[in-house]
Design an enzyme around this catalytic site. Structure first.
Site, PDB file in Angstrom:
ATOM      1  N   ASP A   1      -2.058 -32.544  17.576  1.00 45.91           N
ATOM      2  CA  ASP A   1      -1.514 -32.945  18.870  1.00 45.91           C
ATOM      3  C   ASP A   1      -0.045 -32.541  18.977  1.00 45.91           C
ATOM      4  OD1 ASP A   1      -1.726 -34.519  21.432  1.00 45.91           O
ATOM      5  OD2 ASP A   1      -0.146 -35.656  20.426  1.00 45.91           O
TER       6      ASP A   1
ATOM      7  N   ASP B   1      -6.804 -29.621  18.339  1.00 49.75           N
ATOM      8  CA  ASP B   1      -6.450 -30.394  19.522  1.00 49.75           C
ATOM      9  C   ASP B   1      -5.886 -29.457  20.577  1.00 49.75           C
ATOM     10  OD1 ASP B   1      -6.337 -32.668  21.075  1.00 49.75           O
ATOM     11  OD2 ASP B   1      -4.521 -33.459  20.170  1.00 49.75           O
ATOM     12  N   GLY B   2      -5.994 -29.881  21.815  1.00 44.95           N
ATOM     13  CA  GLY B   2      -5.452 -29.138  22.943  1.00 44.95           C
ATOM     14  C   GLY B   2      -4.668 -30.070  23.834  1.00 44.95           C
TER      15      GLY B   2
ATOM     16  N   GLU C   1      -8.628 -27.291  24.200  1.00 41.98           N
ATOM     17  CA  GLU C   1      -9.458 -27.933  23.172  1.00 41.98           C
ATOM     18  C   GLU C   1     -10.452 -26.918  22.600  1.00 41.98           C
ATOM     19  OE1 GLU C   1      -9.144 -30.931  21.917  1.00 41.98           O
ATOM     20  OE2 GLU C   1      -8.259 -32.230  23.441  1.00 41.98           O
TER      21      GLU C   1
ATOM     22  N   HIS D   1      -5.373 -39.947  19.148  1.00 43.62           N
ATOM     23  CA  HIS D   1      -4.225 -40.860  19.095  1.00 43.62           C
ATOM     24  C   HIS D   1      -4.593 -42.158  18.373  1.00 43.62           C
ATOM     25  CE1 HIS D   1      -2.363 -38.033  21.798  1.00 43.62           C
ATOM     26  NE2 HIS D   1      -3.427 -38.120  22.561  1.00 43.62           N
TER      27      HIS D   1
ATOM     28  N   ASP E   1     -11.053 -34.311  18.771  1.00 44.14           N
ATOM     29  CA  ASP E   1     -11.112 -35.503  19.615  1.00 44.14           C
ATOM     30  C   ASP E   1     -11.638 -35.164  21.009  1.00 44.14           C
ATOM     31  OD1 ASP E   1      -8.968 -34.249  20.876  1.00 44.14           O
ATOM     32  OD2 ASP E   1      -7.494 -35.751  20.296  1.00 44.14           O
TER      33      ASP E   1
END
Length: 159
Positions: free
Chosen positions: A133, A10-11, A50, A123, A73
């Site tokens: 995250d 994740d970023g 990301e 999320h 994501d």
């Protein structure tokens, strides 16, 4: 394909552009082995973070030709690879495309392994994605942030 390694990524970026960071959780399938990585940058974008998370995860693999599942994501990253856009961009020298430095770095490490991608909704209470995250946000809030030199150089050209 039975995967040997799962890499969750994740970023994050505050302000986009702004302070940013990435988070990576790597798991060796069938074992309790798990590693986490993160880093923060003083000026970057969410898409760069990301993509950098995926790159860092793949670069951490020490054995070549591993079967890897990347779980992200980021539609930007997953679609760019799964829909094969990045290979077209490579043929045209990334003309008019953002983040060519990272896409070149990605393709170099991507070709060392057998990589599949899986997109997941962010999320959405996916434990590893939520942890990535947390790592990315935490990294972006650190007092000492790294410099995303390519991005800052490109941004200064626009001013």
């Amino acid at each position: 394909m039975s995967h040997q390694v799962h890499i969750y990524t994740d970023g994050a970026a505050k302000g986009n552009p702004g302070n940013g960071g990435y988070g990576v959780v790597m798991e060796l399938v069938g074992t309790p082995y798990k590693k986490e990585f993160y880093e923060g940058f003083r000026l970057t974008t969410n898409n760069r973070m990301e993509l950098l998370a995926v790159i860092v995860g793949l670069e951490k693999l020490k054995t070549p030709n591993m079967k890897v599942l990347i779980v992200s994501d980021s539609k930007y990253v997953v679609d760019s690879v799964e829909k094969r856009w990045v290979f077209g961009w490579e043929k045209t020298g990334y003309k008019g495309k953002k983040n060519p430095d990272l896409w070149m770095r990605f393709l170099k490490v991507y070709r060392k392994h057998q990589v599949d991608f899986k997109w997941i909704k962010g999320h959405n209470n996916h434990p590893q994605n939520e942890r990535c995250d947390e790592l990315a946000v935490m990294a972006s809030l650190q007092s000492k942030l790294s410099v995303d030199a390519f991005y800052e150089k490109e941004e200064s050209k626009l001013l």
